[in-house]
Design a protein around this motif. Sequence first.
Motif, short mmCIF file in Angstrom:
data_model
loop_
_atom_site.label_atom_id
_atom_site.label_comp_id
_atom_site.label_asym_id
_atom_site.label_seq_id
_atom_site.Cartn_x
_atom_site.Cartn_y
_atom_site.Cartn_z
N GLY A 187 0.80 -1.22 0.00
CA GLY A 187 0.00 0.00 0.00
C GLY A 187 0.83 1.26 0.00
O GLY A 187 1.88 1.34 0.65
N ASN A 188 0.36 2.27 -0.73
CA ASN A 188 1.02 3.58 -0.76
C ASN A 188 0.48 4.47 0.36
O ASN A 188 -0.65 4.28 0.81
CB ASN A 188 0.75 4.27 -2.10
N PRO A 189 1.28 5.45 0.81
CA PRO A 189 0.77 6.41 1.80
C PRO A 189 -0.57 6.99 1.33
O PRO A 189 -0.69 7.45 0.20
CB PRO A 189 1.87 7.47 1.84
N TRP A 190 -1.57 6.96 2.23
CA TRP A 190 -2.95 7.23 1.86
C TRP A 190 -3.37 8.63 2.28
O TRP A 190 -3.38 8.96 3.46
CB TRP A 190 -3.85 6.19 2.51
N LEU A 191 -3.76 9.45 1.30
CA LEU A 191 -4.23 10.81 1.58
C LEU A 191 -5.74 10.80 1.82
O LEU A 191 -6.48 11.55 1.19
CB LEU A 191 -3.88 11.72 0.40
N ILE A 192 -6.17 9.98 2.75
CA ILE A 192 -7.61 9.82 3.00
C ILE A 192 -8.13 10.88 3.95
O ILE A 192 -9.27 11.33 3.84
CB ILE A 192 -7.92 8.40 3.54
N LEU A 212 3.60 15.54 3.03
CA LEU A 212 4.11 14.83 1.86
C LEU A 212 5.60 15.06 1.72
O LEU A 212 6.35 14.13 1.37
CB LEU A 212 3.38 15.30 0.60
N ALA A 213 6.05 16.27 2.00
CA ALA A 213 7.48 16.58 1.90
C ALA A 213 8.28 15.77 2.91
O ALA A 213 9.38 15.27 2.60
CB ALA A 213 7.71 18.08 2.13
N GLN A 214 7.75 15.60 4.14
CA GLN A 214 8.43 14.80 5.15
C GLN A 214 8.58 13.35 4.70
O GLN A 214 9.63 12.73 4.88
CB GLN A 214 7.65 14.84 6.47
N ILE A 215 7.50 12.81 4.14
CA ILE A 215 7.53 11.41 3.72
C ILE A 215 8.51 11.22 2.57
O ILE A 215 9.25 10.22 2.52
CB ILE A 215 6.12 10.93 3.34
N ARG A 216 8.55 12.17 1.66
CA ARG A 216 9.53 12.09 0.57
C ARG A 216 10.95 12.15 1.11
O ARG A 216 11.86 11.47 0.63
CB ARG A 216 9.29 13.22 -0.44
N GLN A 217 11.17 12.98 2.11
CA GLN A 217 12.50 13.15 2.67
C GLN A 217 12.91 11.97 3.55
O GLN A 217 14.05 11.52 3.49
CB GLN A 217 12.58 14.44 3.48
N LEU A 218 11.97 11.47 4.34
CA LEU A 218 12.31 10.46 5.34
C LEU A 218 11.99 9.03 4.91
O LEU A 218 12.27 8.09 5.66
CB LEU A 218 11.58 10.76 6.66
N TYR A 219 11.43 8.88 3.71
CA TYR A 219 11.11 7.53 3.23
C TYR A 219 11.64 7.31 1.82
O TYR A 219 12.52 6.48 1.60
CB TYR A 219 9.60 7.29 3.29
N SER A 220 11.12 8.04 0.84
CA SER A 220 11.57 7.90 -0.54
C SER A 220 11.16 9.12 -1.35
O SER A 220 10.01 9.56 -1.28
CB SER A 220 10.97 6.64 -1.18
N PRO A 221 12.08 9.68 -2.14
CA PRO A 221 11.74 10.86 -2.94
C PRO A 221 10.80 10.54 -4.11
O PRO A 221 10.19 11.44 -4.68
CB PRO A 221 13.10 11.34 -3.45
N THR A 222 10.67 9.26 -4.44
CA THR A 222 9.83 8.87 -5.58
C THR A 222 8.54 8.17 -5.13
O THR A 222 7.89 7.49 -5.93
CB THR A 222 10.61 7.94 -6.51
N VAL A 223 8.19 8.32 -3.86
CA VAL A 223 7.02 7.62 -3.33
C VAL A 223 5.74 8.08 -4.05
O VAL A 223 5.58 9.26 -4.38
CB VAL A 223 6.89 7.85 -1.81
N VAL A 224 4.85 7.14 -4.30
CA VAL A 224 3.55 7.42 -4.90
C VAL A 224 2.52 7.51 -3.78
O VAL A 224 2.48 6.66 -2.89
CB VAL A 224 3.14 6.31 -5.89
N PHE A 225 1.67 8.53 -3.81
CA PHE A 225 0.64 8.70 -2.79
C PHE A 225 -0.71 8.21 -3.33
O PHE A 225 -1.05 8.44 -4.49
CB PHE A 225 0.53 10.16 -2.35
N ALA A 226 -1.47 7.54 -2.47
CA ALA A 226 -2.79 7.03 -2.86
C ALA A 226 -3.86 8.02 -2.46
O ALA A 226 -3.81 8.60 -1.38
CB ALA A 226 -3.05 5.68 -2.19
N LEU A 227 -4.85 8.21 -3.33
CA LEU A 227 -5.95 9.12 -3.08
C LEU A 227 -7.16 8.35 -2.57
O LEU A 227 -7.31 7.17 -2.81
CB LEU A 227 -6.30 9.89 -4.35
#
Length: 227
Positions: A187-192, A212-227
């Motif tokens: 599962g991708n980080p969920w913007l629910i 979103l910026a924190q997750i890109r910085q602290l997890y992966s810069p190419t992470v896909v977010f789920a809507l």
Amino acid sequence: MNFQQHRQPSRNFTLIELLVVIAIIALLAAILLPALSKARNRARGANCISNLKQMVFTVDLYTSSYGGNIFGESPTYSDCLWKTGFIKKDTRYSMCPMSDPAPPGVTSTDQIPMTFAYGFNYEGRRGTLDGVYSSGECRTVLSSSSSYIKVAAIKKPSLFILLGDNKISTSNNNAAKFYRLSVNWGGNPWLIHSTNYVNIGWADGHVSAASLAQIRQLYSPTVVFAL
């Protein structure tokens, strides 16, 4: 002496008056319903954070009992928690309240704790603490499909994503594996709860809404977010 009671003749609403009342009710509904919807979403977001806190605490209890380690894949972390009695298979706090309770295609309730729960950072992926991204410094790989996380090897636990609210690509369900790409097994980080943040449980035990910026910085810069 008899007195006759004189009653005022009854009066029905005119069509115009009824239309005015209906218009007022519609106006009030238009004003109040969005506010009620926002309040409900805030309540669900708070409930999600509460659930995540409980799950982070449960993972801590498990790792304290099993040498500081917990599997992330084959078996999943939630499968470990369930089979050792730390969670029940029908426990709702193991997933977001916005997640569907009955995933499509699941024929056995045993599959739910094995596969559907808050996403676990099973890769041990972390952000740029020392200028480079790292995947796996706290991860021990046993085979091509099996690995576990060693909690003591996590650098800066307060900045390490342990669990996160996520969504599988094929349904409105959490997946036990927190992943950066759109797949049908993680599962991708969920913007629910917001388009600006995701509820995250960190390795030091605290839970917060991460941007979103924190997750890109602290997890992966190419992470896909789920809507």
